[in-house]
Every structure is written in structure tokens, then in C-alpha cells.
Motif scaffolding. Structure first.
Motif, PDB file in Angstrom:
ATOM      1  N   UNK A  16       5.415  10.399   5.594  1.00  0.00           N
ATOM      2  CA  UNK A  16       6.709  10.616   6.251  1.00  0.00           C
ATOM      3  C   UNK A  16       7.854  10.367   5.275  1.00  0.00           C
ATOM      4  N   UNK A  17       7.759   9.312   4.485  1.00  0.00           N
ATOM      5  CA  UNK A  17       8.826   8.972   3.541  1.00  0.00           C
ATOM      6  C   UNK A  17       9.040  10.074   2.509  1.00  0.00           C
ATOM      7  N   UNK A  18       7.974  10.743   2.120  1.00  0.00           N
ATOM      8  CA  UNK A  18       8.075  11.786   1.101  1.00  0.00           C
ATOM      9  C   UNK A  18       8.504  13.132   1.681  1.00  0.00           C
ATOM     10  N   UNK A  73       1.254   7.033  -6.594  1.00  0.00           N
ATOM     11  CA  UNK A  73       0.139   7.922  -6.925  1.00  0.00           C
ATOM     12  C   UNK A  73       0.498   9.382  -6.684  1.00  0.00           C
ATOM     13  N   UNK A  74       1.436   9.606  -5.769  1.00  0.00           N
ATOM     14  CA  UNK A  74       1.877  10.974  -5.476  1.00  0.00           C
ATOM     15  C   UNK A  74       2.995  11.429  -6.409  1.00  0.00           C
ATOM     16  N   UNK A  75       3.379  10.568  -7.347  1.00  0.00           N
ATOM     17  CA  UNK A  75       4.353  10.964  -8.348  1.00  0.00           C
ATOM     18  C   UNK A  75       5.783  10.533  -8.089  1.00  0.00           C
ATOM     19  N   UNK A  76       5.990   9.723  -7.057  1.00  0.00           N
ATOM     20  CA  UNK A  76       7.337   9.259  -6.734  1.00  0.00           C
ATOM     21  C   UNK A  76       7.646   7.947  -7.448  1.00  0.00           C
ATOM     22  N   UNK A  77       8.920   7.669  -7.600  1.00  0.00           N
ATOM     23  CA  UNK A  77       9.352   6.385  -8.136  1.00  0.00           C
ATOM     24  C   UNK A  77       9.540   5.436  -6.951  1.00  0.00           C
ATOM     25  N   UNK A  85      -2.174   3.413   8.288  1.00  0.00           N
ATOM     26  CA  UNK A  85      -0.742   3.284   8.588  1.00  0.00           C
ATOM     27  C   UNK A  85       0.071   3.553   7.321  1.00  0.00           C
ATOM     28  N   UNK A  86      -0.342   2.937   6.230  1.00  0.00           N
ATOM     29  CA  UNK A  86       0.380   3.107   4.965  1.00  0.00           C
ATOM     30  C   UNK A  86       0.389   4.569   4.525  1.00  0.00           C
ATOM     31  N   UNK A  87      -0.721   5.267   4.724  1.00  0.00           N
ATOM     32  CA  UNK A  87      -0.780   6.688   4.345  1.00  0.00           C
ATOM     33  C   UNK A  87       0.217   7.508   5.149  1.00  0.00           C
ATOM     34  N   UNK A 122       0.822  -1.209   0.000  1.00  0.00           N
ATOM     35  CA  UNK A 122       0.000   0.000   0.000  1.00  0.00           C
ATOM     36  C   UNK A 122       0.856   1.260   0.000  1.00  0.00           C
ATOM     37  N   UNK A 123       1.987   1.218   0.708  1.00  0.00           N
ATOM     38  CA  UNK A 123       2.907   2.355   0.695  1.00  0.00           C
ATOM     39  C   UNK A 123       3.409   2.612  -0.724  1.00  0.00           C
TER      40      UNK A 123
END
Length: 242
Positions: free
Chosen positions: A171-173, A22-26, A164-166, A15-16
Motif C-alpha cells: 500500500x505504501x508503495x 528490497x523493492x528498491x525504495x529508500x 501484515x508487513x507485506x 519488516x516493512x
């Protein structure tokens, strides 16, 4: 931004990956099935090559006294590889209150994982979540028979895996916290109460017996959040069941 998600094919990791993409990251998922072994180190350098961020969502296969060795070895391999690759942000998922339950092997193991990350050289973020709603059936199965389910009255604040995944993806981005973010669901229950709600919803006629010695969570003092800065997720347990 290129983000390597180790354990990226599991419940949270998959899910992450989708949310980051979807947010445009690779967002690139890695796991044993893709040739990455965090214990032997096989494929780890290749997985982290060119990554701006690494998210480690791998987990010990057991909750017993073997779990600290898993996190020691896997984190040593991943932190070293992140340093070699010049990764600028290392994210892990942990458990709210994990450092407050030294009686539990698995909680000690997760505390060790946090310590290895926090004392390393790579900027980091730790996301601590309360217990997943998805795990309730497993928790009940540990202490159940044909007629009864035994559960302690441990207070918990369950959170949906999607929430949790959201949070992990957010945080990762973002910029490294170099600290901890606590996340939890919106409602507080005792574990035995949650068992009764779950069985009722499923039409299961077994009786929940409150037993302060039953199961792994008997020694947990509770993961209820009191920190005013904690992030509360939107999904309520009744809505998740529905």
C-alpha cells in the motif's frame, strides 16, 4: 521513492522497512531510539523532510483510557509535519471492525486515529488488519493461571505479522487509497478454539475454559471479514505455529 517509516523498528515496522528496501525504495526507519518523538514532536520534521510517503506504525503504550490522547497528539504532530513537508501519501495500520466496538477504549482511540487522518489534507491509506498470530500468547496470559486459560468464543481470523508487513509495504508503495483496505488470515476460529490449538502445539496441559466475560476481547463482536474485496493473506495458523 523515499518512505519514512515512523515506528520503523518494531514488529511490523522493521519488516516493512526491509520489504520496501528490497523493492528498491529508500525506506528510512524512525522511532524514539533514533530521536523521533511523536508526542513532543521532537525530530518529526527532520524525519519527514524529503519523504514522498510516511507510514505511521507507532502505537499507544497502553490499551486503556489514556490511549485516545496518545493518538490525538501523535497524529496531530505527524499530519501537520506531513503537510509542511509536502508528503504525498500517509499510511496507517488499524484494526478490522475497529469502529464497531465503542465499548473498548483502545478501539475508540484507533477510530480517532483514522478520523484524524481521513479528515486531514494529506492523501491517505488505512490498512485494517485482523488480530496478529504473534499476539496469541499475550492474549492468553491476560486471563490465565496455573491450571486454566479463560477465553471468550469471539470469532477471529488471525493474520501473520509478516503478511501484515507485506500488505502495508504494498500500500505504501502504491497510490493513496483515500480509503480502507481490510486484510485477514485465511482461516476463521473462535478465540477459545485458537487457545486450545496453541496450547496443544506447545504441549501445555492447561485447560481452556470458554468464558464470555474474559479479557479485552470479551466485548469484541469479532473481526471476521465478509467484505468480498478484503485481502486474505496466505499464511495459515498451523503453518505459522510450525
Amino acid at each position: 521513492m523515499k518512505i519514512a517509516v515512523i515506528g520503523g523498528t518494531g514488529l511490523i515496522g522493521s519488516q516493512v522497512v526491509r520489504k520496501l528496501a528490497a523493492a528498491g525504495h529508500e525506506a528510512v526507519p524512525h522511532s524514539k531510539s533514533t530521536g523521533v518523538d511523536v508526542l513532543t514532536g521532537e525530530g518529526v520534521d527532520e524525519a519527514l523532510a524529503g519523504a514522498d510517503v510516511v507510514v505511521n506504525l507507532t502505537n499507544s503504550p497502553t490499551f486503556d483510557e489514556a490511549s485516545p490522547a496518545f493518538f490525538q497528539t501523535s497524529m496531530d504532530n505527524l499530519v501537520a509535519a506531513a503537510g509542511r513537508a509536502g508528503v504525498g501519501h500517509f499510511v496507517i495500520l488499524s484494526i478490522v471492525g475497529v469502529d464497531q466496538v465503542p465499548e473498548m477504549d483502545y478501539y475508540r482511540a484507533k477510530t480517532l486515529q483514522e478520523h484524524i487522518l481521513a479528515t486531514g489534507s494529506v492523501p491517505y491509506s488505512i490498512v485494517r488488519a485482523t488480530q496478529f498470530m504473534e499476539f496469541m500468547d499475550d492474549v492468553m496470559s491476560w486471563t490465565s493461571d496455573a491450571d486454566t486459560v479463560r477465553l471468550p468464543a469471539t470469532p477471529i481470523q488471525p493474520i501473520a505479522a509478516a503478511d501484515v508487513a507485506s500488505e502495508v509495504a504494498e500500500v505504501a508503495a502504491g497510490a493513496p487509497l483515500n480509503g480502507i483496505r481490510d486484510i485477514a488470515g485465511p482461516d476463521i476460529f473462535t478465540l477459545d478454539e485458537l487457545g486450545r490449538i496453541t496450547l496443544s502445539h506447545k504441549g501445555d496441559n492447561r485447560t481452556v475454559v470458554t468464558d464470555p466475560t474474559a479479557g479485552m476481547f470479551a466485548v469484541v463482536k469479532g473481526d471476521v471479514l465478509t467484505d468480498k474485496d478484503a485481502h486474505l493473506a496466505p499464511t495459515r495458523y498451523a503453518d505459522w505455529l510450525a
